[in-house]
Design a protein around this motif. Structure first.
Motif, PDB file in Angstrom:
ATOM      1  N   ILE A 163       2.043  -4.932   8.570  1.00  0.00           N
ATOM      2  CA  ILE A 163       1.712  -3.495   8.511  1.00  0.00           C
ATOM      3  C   ILE A 163       0.462  -3.323   7.580  1.00  0.00           C
ATOM      4  CG2 ILE A 163       2.510  -1.118   7.826  1.00  0.00           C
ATOM      5  CD1 ILE A 163       3.813  -2.358  10.534  1.00  0.00           C
ATOM      6  N   ARG A 164      -0.677  -2.607   7.917  1.00  0.00           N
ATOM      7  CA  ARG A 164      -1.678  -2.268   7.140  1.00  0.00           C
ATOM      8  C   ARG A 164      -1.790  -0.860   6.614  1.00  0.00           C
ATOM      9  NH1 ARG A 164      -2.131  -7.022   5.416  1.00  0.00           N
ATOM     10  NH2 ARG A 164      -3.611  -8.525   6.183  1.00  0.00           N
ATOM     11  N   ALA A 165      -1.537   0.189   7.441  1.00  0.00           N
ATOM     12  CA  ALA A 165      -1.774   1.637   7.096  1.00  0.00           C
ATOM     13  C   ALA A 165      -0.918   2.251   7.504  1.00  0.00           C
ATOM     14  CB  ALA A 165      -3.111   1.911   7.608  1.00  0.00           C
ATOM     15  N   VAL A 166      -0.452   3.511   6.871  1.00  0.00           N
ATOM     16  CA  VAL A 166       0.360   4.523   7.567  1.00  0.00           C
ATOM     17  C   VAL A 166      -0.130   5.884   7.391  1.00  0.00           C
ATOM     18  CG1 VAL A 166       2.755   5.449   7.337  1.00  0.00           C
ATOM     19  CG2 VAL A 166       2.347   3.034   6.723  1.00  0.00           C
ATOM     20  N   PHE A 167       0.100   6.720   8.208  1.00  0.00           N
ATOM     21  CA  PHE A 167      -0.269   8.134   8.119  1.00  0.00           C
ATOM     22  C   PHE A 167       0.758   9.072   8.631  1.00  0.00           C
ATOM     23  CE2 PHE A 167      -2.113  11.876  10.453  1.00  0.00           C
ATOM     24  CZ  PHE A 167      -2.637  12.685   9.300  1.00  0.00           C
ATOM     25  N   GLU A 168       0.925  10.449   8.031  1.00  0.00           N
ATOM     26  CA  GLU A 168       1.944  11.279   8.345  1.00  0.00           C
ATOM     27  C   GLU A 168       1.130  12.570   8.567  1.00  0.00           C
ATOM     28  OE1 GLU A 168       6.298  12.855   7.044  1.00  0.00           O
ATOM     29  OE2 GLU A 168       5.127  12.146   5.499  1.00  0.00           O
ATOM     30  N   ASP A 169       1.342  13.284   9.695  1.00  0.00           N
ATOM     31  CA  ASP A 169       0.707  14.640   9.890  1.00  0.00           C
ATOM     32  C   ASP A 169       1.426  15.787   9.557  1.00  0.00           C
ATOM     33  OD1 ASP A 169       2.534  15.137  11.802  1.00  0.00           O
ATOM     34  OD2 ASP A 169       1.200  14.817  13.591  1.00  0.00           O
ATOM     35  N   GLN A 170       1.156  16.789   9.464  1.00  0.00           N
ATOM     36  CA  GLN A 170       1.864  17.960   8.746  1.00  0.00           C
ATOM     37  C   GLN A 170       3.178  18.177   9.567  1.00  0.00           C
ATOM     38  OE1 GLN A 170      -0.963  21.411   9.161  1.00  0.00           O
ATOM     39  NE2 GLN A 170      -1.928  20.731   7.215  1.00  0.00           N
ATOM     40  N   GLU A 171       3.301  17.749  10.905  1.00  0.00           N
ATOM     41  CA  GLU A 171       4.536  17.882  11.523  1.00  0.00           C
ATOM     42  C   GLU A 171       5.618  16.727  11.270  1.00  0.00           C
ATOM     43  OE1 GLU A 171       1.759  18.731  13.040  1.00  0.00           O
ATOM     44  OE2 GLU A 171       2.251  20.830  12.889  1.00  0.00           O
TER      45      GLU A 171
ATOM     46  N   SER B   3      -2.109  -5.572  11.448  1.00  0.00           N
ATOM     47  CA  SER B   3      -3.299  -6.402  11.170  1.00  0.00           C
ATOM     48  C   SER B   3      -3.920  -6.944  12.474  1.00  0.00           C
ATOM     49  CB  SER B   3      -3.076  -7.630  10.239  1.00  0.00           C
ATOM     50  OG  SER B   3      -1.949  -8.425  10.655  1.00  0.00           O
ATOM     51  N   GLN B   4      -3.110  -6.656  13.648  1.00  0.00           N
ATOM     52  CA  GLN B   4      -3.765  -6.824  15.016  1.00  0.00           C
ATOM     53  C   GLN B   4      -4.623  -5.824  15.730  1.00  0.00           C
ATOM     54  OE1 GLN B   4      -0.058  -8.144  17.338  1.00  0.00           O
ATOM     55  NE2 GLN B   4      -0.897 -10.177  17.196  1.00  0.00           N
ATOM     56  N   GLY B   5      -4.652  -4.807  14.533  1.00  0.00           N
ATOM     57  CA  GLY B   5      -5.530  -3.827  15.227  1.00  0.00           C
ATOM     58  C   GLY B   5      -5.010  -2.759  16.291  1.00  0.00           C
ATOM     59  N   GLU B   6      -3.541  -2.695  16.173  1.00  0.00           N
ATOM     60  CA  GLU B   6      -2.758  -2.032  17.093  1.00  0.00           C
ATOM     61  C   GLU B   6      -2.255  -0.657  16.079  1.00  0.00           C
ATOM     62  OE1 GLU B   6      -0.560  -5.246  19.608  1.00  0.00           O
ATOM     63  OE2 GLU B   6       0.364  -4.720  17.705  1.00  0.00           O
TER      64      GLU B   6
ATOM     65  N   THR C 204       0.811  -1.239   0.084  1.00  0.00           N
ATOM     66  CA  THR C 204      -0.070  -0.052   0.015  1.00  0.00           C
ATOM     67  C   THR C 204       0.873   1.256  -0.007  1.00  0.00           C
ATOM     68  OG1 THR C 204      -0.258  -0.016   2.221  1.00  0.00           O
ATOM     69  CG2 THR C 204      -1.967  -1.225   1.227  1.00  0.00           C
ATOM     70  N   PHE C 205       0.293   2.116  -0.621  1.00  0.00           N
ATOM     71  CA  PHE C 205       1.033   3.556  -0.529  1.00  0.00           C
ATOM     72  C   PHE C 205       0.050   4.883   0.151  1.00  0.00           C
ATOM     73  CE2 PHE C 205       3.438   2.911  -4.765  1.00  0.00           C
ATOM     74  CZ  PHE C 205       4.518   2.255  -4.092  1.00  0.00           C
ATOM     75  N   TYR C 206       0.834   5.562   0.986  1.00  0.00           N
ATOM     76  CA  TYR C 206       0.140   6.725   1.489  1.00  0.00           C
ATOM     77  C   TYR C 206       0.830   7.852   1.021  1.00  0.00           C
ATOM     78  CZ  TYR C 206      -1.428  10.504   4.621  1.00  0.00           C
ATOM     79  OH  TYR C 206      -1.796  11.558   5.185  1.00  0.00           O
ATOM     80  N   LYS C 207       0.180   8.830   0.464  1.00  0.00           N
ATOM     81  CA  LYS C 207       0.911  10.060   0.027  1.00  0.00           C
ATOM     82  C   LYS C 207       0.678  11.187   1.148  1.00  0.00           C
ATOM     83  CE  LYS C 207       1.442  13.183  -3.942  1.00  0.00           C
ATOM     84  NZ  LYS C 207       1.057  13.357  -5.419  1.00  0.00           N
ATOM     85  N   SER C 208       1.678  11.661   1.632  1.00  0.00           N
ATOM     86  CA  SER C 208       1.896  12.835   2.420  1.00  0.00           C
ATOM     87  C   SER C 208       2.222  14.039   1.407  1.00  0.00           C
ATOM     88  CB  SER C 208       2.743  12.582   3.666  1.00  0.00           C
ATOM     89  OG  SER C 208       3.990  12.613   3.218  1.00  0.00           O
ATOM     90  N   GLU C 209       2.416  15.213   2.201  1.00  0.00           N
ATOM     91  CA  GLU C 209       2.796  16.395   1.674  1.00  0.00           C
ATOM     92  C   GLU C 209       4.265  16.306   1.271  1.00  0.00           C
ATOM     93  OE1 GLU C 209       2.084  19.650   4.203  1.00  0.00           O
ATOM     94  OE2 GLU C 209      -0.110  19.623   3.840  1.00  0.00           O
ATOM     95  N   ASN C 210       5.047  15.467   1.881  1.00  0.00           N
ATOM     96  CA  ASN C 210       6.531  15.365   1.554  1.00  0.00           C
ATOM     97  C   ASN C 210       6.863  14.340   0.643  1.00  0.00           C
ATOM     98  OD1 ASN C 210       7.159  17.438   3.593  1.00  0.00           O
ATOM     99  ND2 ASN C 210       6.666  15.964   5.078  1.00  0.00           N
ATOM    100  N   GLY C 211       6.198  13.363   0.629  1.00  0.00           N
ATOM    101  CA  GLY C 211       6.265  12.213  -0.225  1.00  0.00           C
ATOM    102  C   GLY C 211       5.466  10.928  -0.239  1.00  0.00           C
ATOM    103  N   ILE C 212       5.856   9.834  -0.480  1.00  0.00           N
ATOM    104  CA  ILE C 212       4.901   8.644  -0.528  1.00  0.00           C
ATOM    105  C   ILE C 212       5.551   7.620   0.795  1.00  0.00           C
ATOM    106  CG2 ILE C 212       4.211   6.729  -1.563  1.00  0.00           C
ATOM    107  CD1 ILE C 212       4.663   8.222  -4.314  1.00  0.00           C
ATOM    108  N   TRP C 213       4.566   7.115   1.583  1.00  0.00           N
ATOM    109  CA  TRP C 213       4.899   5.930   2.364  1.00  0.00           C
ATOM    110  C   TRP C 213       4.623   4.758   2.014  1.00  0.00           C
ATOM    111  CZ3 TRP C 213       8.352   6.391   6.216  1.00  0.00           C
ATOM    112  CH2 TRP C 213       8.636   7.562   6.832  1.00  0.00           C
ATOM    113  N   ALA C 214       5.328   3.946   1.696  1.00  0.00           N
ATOM    114  CA  ALA C 214       4.996   2.530   1.259  1.00  0.00           C
ATOM    115  C   ALA C 214       5.171   1.480   2.537  1.00  0.00           C
ATOM    116  CB  ALA C 214       6.045   2.058   0.093  1.00  0.00           C
ATOM    117  N   SER C 215       4.118   0.721   2.411  1.00  0.00           N
ATOM    118  CA  SER C 215       4.109  -0.269   3.643  1.00  0.00           C
ATOM    119  C   SER C 215       4.281  -1.605   2.966  1.00  0.00           C
ATOM    120  CB  SER C 215       2.803  -0.041   4.653  1.00  0.00           C
ATOM    121  OG  SER C 215       1.479  -0.381   3.811  1.00  0.00           O
TER     122      SER C 215
END
Length: 889
Positions: free
Chosen positions: A140-148, A156-159, A102-113
């Protein structure tokens, strides 16, 4: 596909792709129709044969720099439109694993999990975080990066974990009461996230440290997608729901209508339309609650897992087919089944705007508006193979290998024929042409240069006997009324009032001397498209533009001025465009190595086939709207030069990419420094363009070493070897559509090792000078010593010789001394008697009176004294003579 759904999709979606472009005398909607070959789109496939390491695509995203990243089972791939770069553990050991899902696109780039790690991508892999400590028994299922720049990671264990100070910290306020798996993060505000799980949809506030249930645990929120104004969630049990401002779920599409949807591919385009791939193959398109399905014939039912809709370009990541990029064709095709896949020969436009099209073996076609007519042998045509076309008033002259057929346009019937039986020298007709006097010229093999008089009879131009069997292939009326005729192997002919004026050979080898076309510009300069390039004749001087100067091939089949932007030629690689700016540079240049910037139109932009047809006349047709019709071996391509005006305004996306030396790779920012001792390195760059990457011409130079721009063609890297220490500037010049757009500079500092520093060189210079001095001093000393030794040896020898001589002289002296002693002794004894006698007589004379008993008188004594003195004198003379003899000896 349902007729209603297909019609809706054609009228709405693809009209968006095609915009307000004209229909080229055909249907306005030419897109994906699985029932025929008719299309006005281009599909570009990237798979394991041309750039991808493997054909299963799991995720796609464009990074901040504009690169498209694709995730496959065998690594990550970065695309710029013309080339690919594979990132795997072999090439980039920084990677912890090979596959990222999976890919998550932030303001700085892409986080690949991946399963056990996450990677940050922007131009390159900038960072990899090992997540094995929080994914030992999960993934690993999901990644998020905030503005800071703070990270949240779900497994996948819900953590959910924060990543702070290089450590993983559990999110303290995330405490679900049921077992679940994290599926997705979706940002709805600066501090708020939606968390999609297998058991419910939740909202968390990372500033207030709160969690809120949006949908109950019975609701499986597998995918949250959309934008801040239109947010959707998908449940495999219930369907697609819209999330309103109050975070309430409103049903959009029930699951019964989208049971086959691949939820991983769900996306929302800029028109707020939902796109997705079907597990059974094909695409799903949803707008205003209506579900439509369609399939591209090229995809052949491959499942589509990822979709990006970027303007008029569609990116489709498939399982098994790789990446497909679908974009509007810039070269259109007539929407007539009769012309699809046909080998097209001569084309021409009639005075009534109709387009006449000849084919290799399928006869003659005429396009008028949305209608097409055809003629074949059974309709009266001499043969189905057409080589040349011309129109005059209400008639069409159709040349072929069997002669000329004359078609009456009004009746659609053939009214006359010209063959060897009624005036042609040879039945194989190479060209028919109407001049400004409405005279029809007919060129045939074996010396046939004919023209038709007003009464309809055929006359042959008078030619010298040596040209009686010349094969004529092209013709043009010059501005002064002369007919310029091109031949095969015999150069150019000039005919005036039907009379031969001159023949002028071209500077070509016999195999190249085929004149396919002739063009005269407004200045009277003649251009000849030949099998040996483009030949220019100006003021009696020839100049060539060949493959080494920028032509795609040596053969030039046609040469056309579009009247707006520049010149077009056709060849075996498509249609090549040269701007007026670049072409004028060629005309005025005196450099034989001059390289001209150009843009190539081939199959990648919609040509039915990249191989245009040659040795036909005319080899292209420019219609009254300025569009250029190009015959190819698989259909007709139609180019609208006016479209380039808008294309030229698009931004160029240029990126310096990577510095590589040895086994090290570094991302290039503003400048590069080459470490000391390194003399071999590579600098790469990218021109990011997925619409038409062939529109660019690229040149480079190394400032401080040269001022000549050198062409790069399709190459996007520069290799340096032996660059001396110092400061340089690498410059790359970009020409788009043959016009200079920008110059990009990169400072390069090549570091000097200690042995290459100025201090070392000065020290080395001084040491060399000192060494030379010492060596010279030693040499001179040795030389002086040798000289002195030689002198001493010589002097010693001389002294030795002198000593021997002295010894001999001493011996001689001793000998002479003895002789002298003996002589002296002998002479002294001889002198003693007369001298004693003389002394006695002298005493006696002095005392004569005392000696009374002297028996001799004074006179007698004086006489004896004189006699004794004479005797002494004789002895002295004898001694002197003997001494002289001794001296001489």
């Amino acid at each position: 596909m349902k007729p209603k759904a297909y019609l809706f999709f054609i009228l709405l979606s693809f009209s968006y792709f095609l915009g307000s472009s004209e229909n080229y005398a055909q249907s306005t909607n030419l897109w994906a129709d699985s029932s025929s070959q008719k299309k006005n789109y281009v599909m570009e496939i990237w798979d394991n044969s041309n750039g991808l390491p493997q054909n299963a695509v799991f995720a796609m995203k464009k990074d901040k720099s504009g690169f498209l990243w694709v995730s496959t089972e065998e690594g990550l791939v970065r695309l710029d439109g013309i080339s690919s770069k594979v990132f795997d553990r072999g090439n980039y050991p920084i990677m912890k694993e090979q596959t990222y899902y999976t890919f998550y696109k932030s303001e700085n780039g892409i986080w690949a999990s991946g399963d056990r790690s996450i990677a940050f991508l922007n131009k390159s892999i900038l960072k990899v975080i090992d997540c094995s400590s929080i994914s030992q028994f999960s993934r690993i299922r999901a990644v998020f990066e905030d503005q800071e720049g703070r990270l949240l990671i779900g497994n996948s264990q819900g953590e959910i974990y924060r990543f702070e100070n290089e450590q993983f910290v559990p999110l303290e306020f995330w405490k679900p009461v049921v077992n679940l798996e994290i599926q997705d993060f979706f940002q709805i505000s600066q501090s708020e996230l939606l968390v999609g799980t297998t058991s419910g949809l939740y909202k968390i506030n990372i500033e207030k440290n709160t969690t809120k249930e949006v949908a109950p645990s019975s609701f499986s929120a597998m995918k949250v997608f959309g934008n801040s104004n239109h947010t959707y969630v998908f449940s495999p049990q219930e369907g697609i729901f819209r999330i309103n401002e109050e975070l309430q779920l409103e049903e959009a599409i029930p699951i019964q209508e989208v049971k086959d949807i691949d939820f991983n591919s769900l996306t929302l385009d800029t028109e707020n339309r939902i796109w997705a791939g079907s597990l059974e193959g094909g695409l799903i398109f949803i707008e205003n609650g209506e579900v439509n399905r369609f399939n591209y014939p090229e995809m052949n039912k491959y499942p589509i897992r990822g979709i990006i809709k970027d303007g008029s370009t569609l990116y489709l990541g498939t399982l098994g087919k790789g990446l497909a990029i679908v974009k509007p064709a810039r070269v259109k095709q007539p929407n007539f089944e009769e012309l699809q896949k046909k080998n097209i020969k001569a084309l021409i436009q009639g005075s009534d705007s109709s387009i006449w099209i000849g084919t290799r073996s399928d006869g003659l076609f005429r396009i008028v508006g949305n209608k097409i007519d055809s003629w074949k042998e059974e309709d009266g045509l001499l043969t189905n193979g057409i080589t040349t076309l011309a129109t005059k008033e209400d008639k069409v002259y159709i040349g072929s290998s069997q002669g000329v057929s004359i078609l009456d346009i009004g009746t659609g019937k053939f009214s006359a024929f010209f063959t060897k039986e009624n005036g042609l020298k040879n039945n194989y007709v190479q060209a028919v042409y109407k001049d400004s006097k409405n005279t029809i010229w007919i060129l045939t093999r074996n010396g046939g240069l004919h023209y038709i008089e007003e009464n309809g009879t055929i006359q042959q131009a008078d030619l010298p006997a040596e040209f009686e069997r010349t094969r004529f292939v092209s013709i043009l009326e010059s501005k002064n009324g002369d007919m310029i005729v091109g031949s095969m192997s015999r150069g150019v002919f000039r005919i005036r009032d039907g009379v031969f004026i001159e023949n002028q050979p071209l500077p070509l080898t016999p195999s190249e001397d085929i004149i396919y076309c002739i063009h005269e510009d407004k200045d009277g300069t003649l251009f000849f498209g030949t099998h040996g390039g483009l030949i220019m004749l100006r003021d009696g001087q020839f100049k060539s533009l060949k493959k080494q100067n920028g032509l795609q091939t040596q053969a030039v089949y046609s040469f056309t001025n579009d009247g707006k932007n520049g010149y077009w030629i056709t060849n075996n690689f498509g249609a090549q465009f040269f701007s007026y700016q670049e072409f004028n540079l060629f005309k005025e240049s005196t450099d034989d190595s001059f390289f001209i910037g150009s843009t190539l139109y081939d199959q990648s932009v919609g040509m039915p086939n990249s191989e245009a047809n040659g040795l036909i006349f005319p080899a292209v047709a420019r219609d009254f709207k300025g569009r250029i019709w190009v015959p190819t071996v698989e259909g007709v391509g139609i180019i609208d030069p006016s479209l380039q005006s808008s294309l030229e305004k698009e931004e160029i996306v240029f990126q310096w990419d990577e510095l590589q030396y040895g086994d090290k790779k570094e991302t290039i920012n503003e400048e590069i420094t080459i470490p000391e001792g390194i003399r071999m390195f590579q600098v790469s760059f990218s021109l990011i363009d997925f619409k038409n990457p062939s529109q660019y011409s690229v040149f480079y130079l190394i400032e401080s070493k040269s001022d000549n721009w050198l062409p790069l063609k399709d190459q996007r890297f520069l290799f340096f070897n032996g660059l001396k220490p110092g400061n340089y500037t690498l410059k790359v010049k970009i020409l788009r559509y043959g016009q200079q757009e920008a110059i990009y500079s990169l400072p390069i500092r090549v570091s000097a090792s200690f042995f290459e520093t100025l201090f070392f060189k000065i020290s080395l210079g001084l040491a060399v000078i000192l060494l030379i001095y010492l060596a010279l001093k030693f040499y001179l000393g040795l030389r002086l010593k040798n000289q002195l030794e030689a002198k001493v040896s010589k002097r010693t020898l001389e002294l030795s010789q002198t000593n021997e001589k002295l010894k001999e002289a001493v011996k001689e002296i001793e000998k002479q001394k003895e002789v002298l002693h003996e002589l002296t002794w002998n002479q002294s004894h001889l002198l003693r008697a007369p001298l004693s006698k003389a002394i006695g007589i002298n005493q006696l004379l002095l005392n004569y009176s005392k000696y009374q008993k002297v028996e001799k008188s004074k006179e007698e004594l004086e006489q004896e004294l004189l006699s004794s003195l004479k005797q002494v004198d004789e002895i002295l003379k004898d001694t002197f003579n003997k001494s002289e003899n001794l001296k001489k000896s």
